[in-house]
Design an enzyme around this catalytic site. Structure first.
Site, PDB file in Angstrom:
ATOM      1  N   ASP A  58       5.785 -12.024 -10.956  1.00  9.39           N
ATOM      2  CA  ASP A  58       5.558 -10.796 -10.492  1.00  9.39           C
ATOM      3  C   ASP A  58       4.014 -10.391  -9.913  1.00  9.39           C
ATOM      4  O   ASP A  58       3.804  -9.239  -9.387  1.00  9.39           O
ATOM      5  CB  ASP A  58       6.425 -10.291 -10.579  1.00  9.39           C
ATOM      6  CG  ASP A  58       6.153 -10.157 -12.654  1.00  9.39           C
ATOM      7  OD1 ASP A  58       5.120 -10.355 -12.632  1.00  9.39           O
ATOM      8  OD2 ASP A  58       6.579  -8.896 -12.703  1.00  9.39           O
ATOM      9  N   SER A  59       3.276 -10.791 -10.281  1.00  6.88           N
ATOM     10  CA  SER A  59       2.002 -10.415 -10.104  1.00  6.88           C
ATOM     11  C   SER A  59       1.766 -10.121  -8.977  1.00  6.88           C
ATOM     12  O   SER A  59       0.535  -9.635  -7.938  1.00  6.88           O
ATOM     13  CB  SER A  59       0.972 -11.234 -11.057  1.00  6.88           C
ATOM     14  OG  SER A  59       0.976 -12.976 -10.214  1.00  6.88           O
ATOM     15  N   ASP A  97       9.738 -15.756 -11.379  1.00  9.44           N
ATOM     16  CA  ASP A  97       9.545 -14.591 -12.256  1.00  9.44           C
ATOM     17  C   ASP A  97      10.355 -13.580 -12.115  1.00  9.44           C
ATOM     18  O   ASP A  97      10.421 -13.268 -10.872  1.00  9.44           O
ATOM     19  CB  ASP A  97       8.319 -14.048 -12.266  1.00  9.44           C
ATOM     20  CG  ASP A  97       7.654 -13.405 -12.832  1.00  9.44           C
ATOM     21  OD1 ASP A  97       7.796 -13.407 -14.472  1.00  9.44           O
ATOM     22  OD2 ASP A  97       6.545 -12.814 -13.029  1.00  9.44           O
ATOM     23  N   LYS A 127      11.546 -17.281 -14.639  1.00  8.70           N
ATOM     24  CA  LYS A 127      10.374 -16.526 -16.830  1.00  8.70           C
ATOM     25  C   LYS A 127      10.708 -14.982 -16.438  1.00  8.70           C
ATOM     26  O   LYS A 127      11.038 -13.594 -15.437  1.00  8.70           O
ATOM     27  CB  LYS A 127       9.218 -16.983 -16.319  1.00  8.70           C
ATOM     28  CG  LYS A 127       8.456 -15.549 -17.590  1.00  8.70           C
ATOM     29  CD  LYS A 127       6.786 -16.324 -17.232  1.00  8.70           C
ATOM     30  CE  LYS A 127       5.619 -14.803 -16.240  1.00  8.70           C
ATOM     31  NZ  LYS A 127       6.405 -13.687 -16.385  1.00  8.70           N
ATOM     32  N   GLU A 129       9.900 -11.463 -19.072  1.00  5.37           N
ATOM     33  CA  GLU A 129       9.330 -10.646 -20.459  1.00  5.37           C
ATOM     34  C   GLU A 129      10.276  -9.913 -21.658  1.00  5.37           C
ATOM     35  O   GLU A 129      11.422  -9.274 -20.880  1.00  5.37           O
ATOM     36  CB  GLU A 129       8.265  -9.897 -19.528  1.00  5.37           C
ATOM     37  CG  GLU A 129       7.728 -10.222 -18.604  1.00  5.37           C
ATOM     38  CD  GLU A 129       6.467  -9.322 -17.833  1.00  5.37           C
ATOM     39  OE1 GLU A 129       6.800  -7.834 -18.609  1.00  5.37           O
ATOM     40  OE2 GLU A 129       6.286  -9.508 -17.043  1.00  5.37           O
ATOM     41  N   GLU A 196       0.665 -13.764 -23.416  1.00  3.74           N
ATOM     42  CA  GLU A 196      -0.732 -13.185 -22.696  1.00  3.74           C
ATOM     43  C   GLU A 196      -0.868 -12.176 -24.005  1.00  3.74           C
ATOM     44  O   GLU A 196      -0.158 -11.300 -24.892  1.00  3.74           O
ATOM     45  CB  GLU A 196       0.076 -12.661 -21.494  1.00  3.74           C
ATOM     46  CG  GLU A 196      -0.669 -11.071 -20.667  1.00  3.74           C
ATOM     47  CD  GLU A 196      -0.294 -11.587 -19.611  1.00  3.74           C
ATOM     48  OE1 GLU A 196       0.508 -11.365 -19.027  1.00  3.74           O
ATOM     49  OE2 GLU A 196      -1.188 -10.698 -17.882  1.00  3.74           O
TER      50      GLU A 196
HETATM   51  O1  KIV Z   1       3.200 -12.703 -12.880  1.00  6.45           O
HETATM   52  C1  KIV Z   1       2.392 -13.140 -13.454  1.00  6.45           C
HETATM   53  O2  KIV Z   1       1.148 -13.710 -12.769  1.00  6.45           O
HETATM   54  C2  KIV Z   1       2.789 -13.519 -14.724  1.00  6.45           C
HETATM   55  C3  KIV Z   1       1.710 -14.962 -15.458  1.00  6.45           C
HETATM   56  C4  KIV Z   1       0.586 -14.845 -14.919  1.00  6.45           C
HETATM   57  C5  KIV Z   1       1.651 -14.869 -16.513  1.00  6.45           C
HETATM   58  O3  KIV Z   1       3.655 -13.601 -15.051  1.00  6.45           O
END
Ligand code: KIV
Length: 299
Positions: A58-59, A97, A127, A129, A196
């Protein structure tokens, strides 16, 4: 199911990465390499370079869409990018994510949204959080045959609660909390953890206590693997890199130099050259010239 699918048996290096591959790497002490990617072109490059796990993180809200944090990206946007990555990747495990708001409201909604990543976008895992409050979700995802990675420590979707992006797990109490969450996530069925922004000593202890792989980002060298944001690695993120980022290339510089030289060539009529242009065949050109001569005489 037809066995003809197993073409990679002859080429183990090309065999798709599975949960078992990652687990074997942990048991054999071989580091797991992971990176983010968000589109077809970069995902192909990352996969062809032999990275084990590609996270459609989600970055992307920040490095692709230009938002200030990861919170605004939607399910539909994450699905679109996951599909693009899926089309590019042959070997790496593709993990999607789950965006903020897609699993925090109810567990049922979280499972339904996770299933969309697998069914509609071809992700092999998702993934999420968070720690203790996500245990039920992790259990339900595992029951639903959706492999899940739990992300602990500095969890960017909690940016407001954490009062910014701060290193986590610095007091004995916080370390015990993290350890408890990590073990509980493993017991609930997570097949890997992302750790992280935590001190090396803490990540080392958590990694050693787990049977599942721990993949670190800003968590020191003792994790079972490492992950970074691709745009940070190649200088495309327009920000001062965090301490844990190593820049391996200056794609930003390379692209801006190429674009500036292109503009100069266009403005100086140096582009396109004759070799970069199409021409009429001899007969078509003769016919055109004749037609133009006739038109001119009539006028
Ligand atoms: O969203 C992301 O890029 C991340 C990581 C780099 C672990 O969650």
């Amino acid at each position: 199911m037809s066995l003809t699918h197993f073409r990679t048996a002859d080429h183990p290096a090309l065999a798709p990465v599975t949960i078992q591959t990652l687990q074997d790497k942990k048991s054999q002490g071989r580091p797991i390499s992971a990176l983010t990617a968000y589109d077809y072109a970069t995902a192909r490059l990352v996969d062809e370079a032999g990275i084990d796990l590609i996270l459609v993180g989600d970055s992307l809200a920040m490095v692709v869409m230009g938002y200030e944090n990861t919170l605004p990206v939607t399910m539909e946007e994450m699905l679109l990018h996951t599909r693009a990555v899926r089309r590019a990747v042959k070997r790496a495990m593709v993990v999607a994510d789950m965006p903020f708001g897609s699993y925090q409201v109810t567990t049922a909604e979280g499972v339904a949204n996770a299933a969309r990543f697998v069914k509609e976008a071809g992700a092999q895992a998702v993934k999420i959080e968070g720690g203790a409050s996500r245990l039920d979700l992790v259990r339900r995802l595992s029951d639903a045959e959706i492999p899940v990675i739990a992300h602990l420590g500095l969890t960017p979707q909690s940016v407001h609660r954490m009062s910014g992006y701060r290193v986590q797990g610095k007091s004995v109490n916080a370390i015990q909390h993290l350890m408890k969450d990590a073990l509980a996530m493993e017991a609930a069925g997570a097949f890997a953890l992302v750790l992280e922004g935590i001190p090396t000593e803490v990540a080392q202890r958590i990694t050693a206590a787990l049977h599942i792989p721990a993949i670190g980002i800003g968590a020191g060298p003792h994790c079972d693997g490492q992950i970074l944001v691709l745009h940070d690695l190649v200088n495309l993120s327009f920000s001062t890199p965090a301490k844990f980022v190593r820049r391996y290339a200056d794609a930003g510089g390379l692209i801006s130099d190429a674009v500036r030289r292109y503009r100069e060539d266009v403005e100086g009529r140096q582009f396109p050259a004759d070799a970069e242009s199409y021409h009429l065949g001899k007969d078509a050109l003769a016919a055109l010239l004749q037609e133009e001569g006739v038109t001119r005489r009539k006028a």
